[in-house]
Design a protein around this motif. Sequence first.
Motif, PDB file in Angstrom:
ATOM      1  N   GLY A 285      -4.194  -4.380  -2.166  1.00 55.81           N
ATOM      2  CA  GLY A 285      -3.356  -4.504  -3.362  1.00 55.81           C
ATOM      3  C   GLY A 285      -2.644  -5.835  -3.436  1.00 55.81           C
ATOM      4  O   GLY A 285      -2.607  -6.475  -4.487  1.00 55.81           O
ATOM      5  N   ARG A 286      -2.061  -6.258  -2.324  1.00 59.32           N
ATOM      6  CA  ARG A 286      -1.363  -7.541  -2.333  1.00 59.32           C
ATOM      7  C   ARG A 286      -2.325  -8.704  -2.526  1.00 59.32           C
ATOM      8  O   ARG A 286      -2.001  -9.701  -3.169  1.00 59.32           O
ATOM      9  N   THR A 287      -3.504  -8.593  -1.951  1.00 57.47           N
ATOM     10  CA  THR A 287      -4.481  -9.659  -2.135  1.00 57.47           C
ATOM     11  C   THR A 287      -4.944  -9.728  -3.586  1.00 57.47           C
ATOM     12  O   THR A 287      -5.166 -10.812  -4.128  1.00 57.47           O
ATOM     13  N   VAL A 288      -5.107  -8.587  -4.231  1.00 58.98           N
ATOM     14  CA  VAL A 288      -5.461  -8.565  -5.653  1.00 58.98           C
ATOM     15  C   VAL A 288      -4.396  -9.286  -6.469  1.00 58.98           C
ATOM     16  O   VAL A 288      -4.707 -10.093  -7.363  1.00 58.98           O
ATOM     17  N   LEU A 289      -3.131  -9.015  -6.177  1.00 59.72           N
ATOM     18  CA  LEU A 289      -2.054  -9.680  -6.905  1.00 59.72           C
ATOM     19  C   LEU A 289      -2.105 -11.191  -6.697  1.00 59.72           C
ATOM     20  O   LEU A 289      -1.969 -11.966  -7.647  1.00 59.72           O
ATOM     21  N   PHE A 290      -2.307 -11.615  -5.478  1.00 61.47           N
ATOM     22  CA  PHE A 290      -2.397 -13.043  -5.177  1.00 61.47           C
ATOM     23  C   PHE A 290      -3.590 -13.681  -5.884  1.00 61.47           C
ATOM     24  O   PHE A 290      -3.491 -14.761  -6.467  1.00 61.47           O
ATOM     25  N   SER A 291      -4.732 -13.004  -5.868  1.00 67.86           N
ATOM     26  CA  SER A 291      -5.926 -13.530  -6.525  1.00 67.86           C
ATOM     27  C   SER A 291      -5.722 -13.648  -8.031  1.00 67.86           C
ATOM     28  O   SER A 291      -6.158 -14.618  -8.658  1.00 67.86           O
TER      29      SER A 291
END
Length: 758
Positions: A285-291
Amino acid sequence: MTEVNSPPRVGRWTRLVTARPRLSLLAALVLTLLAVVAGSGVADRLGAGGWEDPDAESTYATKALEREFPDSQPNLLLLVDAGDASVDDPAVAAEAKRLTARLAAEKDITGVGSYWSAASPALRAEDGHEALIAARITGDEKQMGETLDRVAPSLRGTHGPVKVEIGGIVAVRHEMQTIIQEDLTRAEMIALPITLLLLVMVFGSAIAALLPLGIGIVAILGTNAVLRGLTEFTDVSVFAMNLTTALGLGLAIDYALFIVRRFREELATGADPLTAIGTTLRTAGRTVLFSALTVAVSLAAMLLFPQYFLRSFAYAGMAVVLLAAAAALILLPAALILLGHRVNSLDLRRLFRRGAPKKTEAQDAGTAWARTATLVMRRAPFFALGTTAVLVLLGLPFLGVKFGTADDRQLPASAESHVVQQHLRDGFPGSPGGGLEVLAEGRATPAQYVSYKERIAALPEVLRVDGPLVKGDSAYFTVQPRGEAVDDGAQRLVGELRSTKAPFGTKVTGTAAVLVDSKHAIGDRLPWAAVFITIVTLLLVFLLTGSVLIPIQAVLLNALSLTAMFGAVVWVFQDGHLSGLLGFTSPGSIETTLPVLMFCVAFGLSMDYGVFLLSRIKEEYDRTGDHEEAVRHGLQRTGGLITAAAVILAVVMVAIGTSRVTNTKMLGLGIALAVLMDAMIVRSLLVPAVMRLTGRATWWAPAPLRRFHERFGLSEGEAEPPRGATGDDVTAEEEEYGEGTADASGDLRTIRRTSGGT
């Protein structure tokens, strides 16, 4: 050992989005239905222009002429074909005059004139069998389209001895808008079932496959509502709807793909659904937000340009990216909590793998990616130099790019307005409707006007000068260039007219002048846009990795991955190769704003995939300290899913590329090529080769930047002791899946603020 903070905010977020899952989904359903209502009819409010600089000299002159000399700006042309007869035949002339009178009697139409009333040779074809009736439809773009719809049926077709076809800029833009709407519907009908089939192949479960598709639909409908709201305050291009569909489906599916896959993996380890969601949101989830932020930054760069065509794509792109991420991080967890283990229901792949050992396919895929990484790093110089050489070679055609404007040749050859404009290019002297207008402002004598007219008539690129038409302290001249409306000669003529001395103020407009001003506006702002994208990308990647070299590599390799796209754009769409196969008419140039748009979109998508790969490499390097193993493991664990995501996005873009409008076809097919090249060539070959060559220096940063990253940086994965030192969840997962397993989600760990070094 690195000290890490506890994740209370992540825990609160998990509780927030899963506390009332049914209520959350019901609210989402209500908001989606409201978005459908709010976004209905958005296409009818979008414009088909937006390529001009609103602050340019040509724009000022165009508005002044529309205000002072509305009859000087015809935007509707009726091509009157007399067949085998002459346009001067009495019966033909009588019918043409009757049509002219009928057009002049229509509401919201002014400045009606024709060859038969003005006897202008510019309005008569050289073979004498065709001539023009010209007029101006007043109002904004929507009003002009409504007027055209009202008058066209009674004018089009056979009238006694003549046949009438309708052209002009209003007809071109209106037909373009209609075709884009039709093509977009067809593209969605193509993309949705193919995408669903691919998702079923990736997930196996039909239930899991439907979730990303639902997130994409929510993002698209929400963005349509946003665009509808923006039309109340600013102009928005109809072309932006294509990007809404492509990114809405593509990115929402990408984000949901990572989250659903990670959730299923957590369930497979024995976690209950709530715990699985918590882990998923802390990691994928956090990586999706960063991407999503990296993609939005690239698209935001288009806000620096004045043309509303480019700004529209920034509005649509940023909205759909953020909505896709929000839906994936809010709605998807609620749905997954309700589904629980049922997310694996209807596993269609069981029909084809009865008796096969569990996870054999994943192990085979992981082994293949691991072998690829090992081979590439073993011969890193060969792959680095060879891949770079191939990409540069594919991009060489772009050195011969010629920039132009979007005209009727964007439409299919059978489109009525395209047919009319092609008749004008082939059979009429000069370029009717494509000349230059010179606005003269300030009091002047007739002798001064005559003297100025003689000076501009003597310019080498001028075929004919008409005018002046004087009104008060203003006047205008019409200048016909010798060649095409926007060829090199016409563009040179713009500069010559602007530098010709006159006893009054002059402003030049017309198609070539708009092109010259548009190129100037883009050239002025392009460095600023490049600096903006570069600096923000460098900062974001540094916050993720803590390295000085990796952000530089990311920017350079991302840019290199786009060379094939730009080379193909020129070779195919400018030079006309494959035009018969792809069904378009090459105008011999590339519309000025298209390369900027394609760069921003493709660069953002490349960064999206790059973030998932780099984050997995960074996590493994932090855990083991082994640089080569980290690169191999990162490609092994993310290669499969990045490739699947790229293929799905490419399918959506190719569906957009089936459009009959050339610019849309170019956008769809070009970005599809860029995405596939990035995922299959750059991420698979070039990135591991370059990282092998840079070795442990890849992770170097000076002490001040290291301290900055330790305080503010984002890192994938929780700080862990080396493998095997504890019985943590990583070891447990590896025992569950096996060392050679292809963890397609990349096992994306928590993006966490850290207080210790790597």
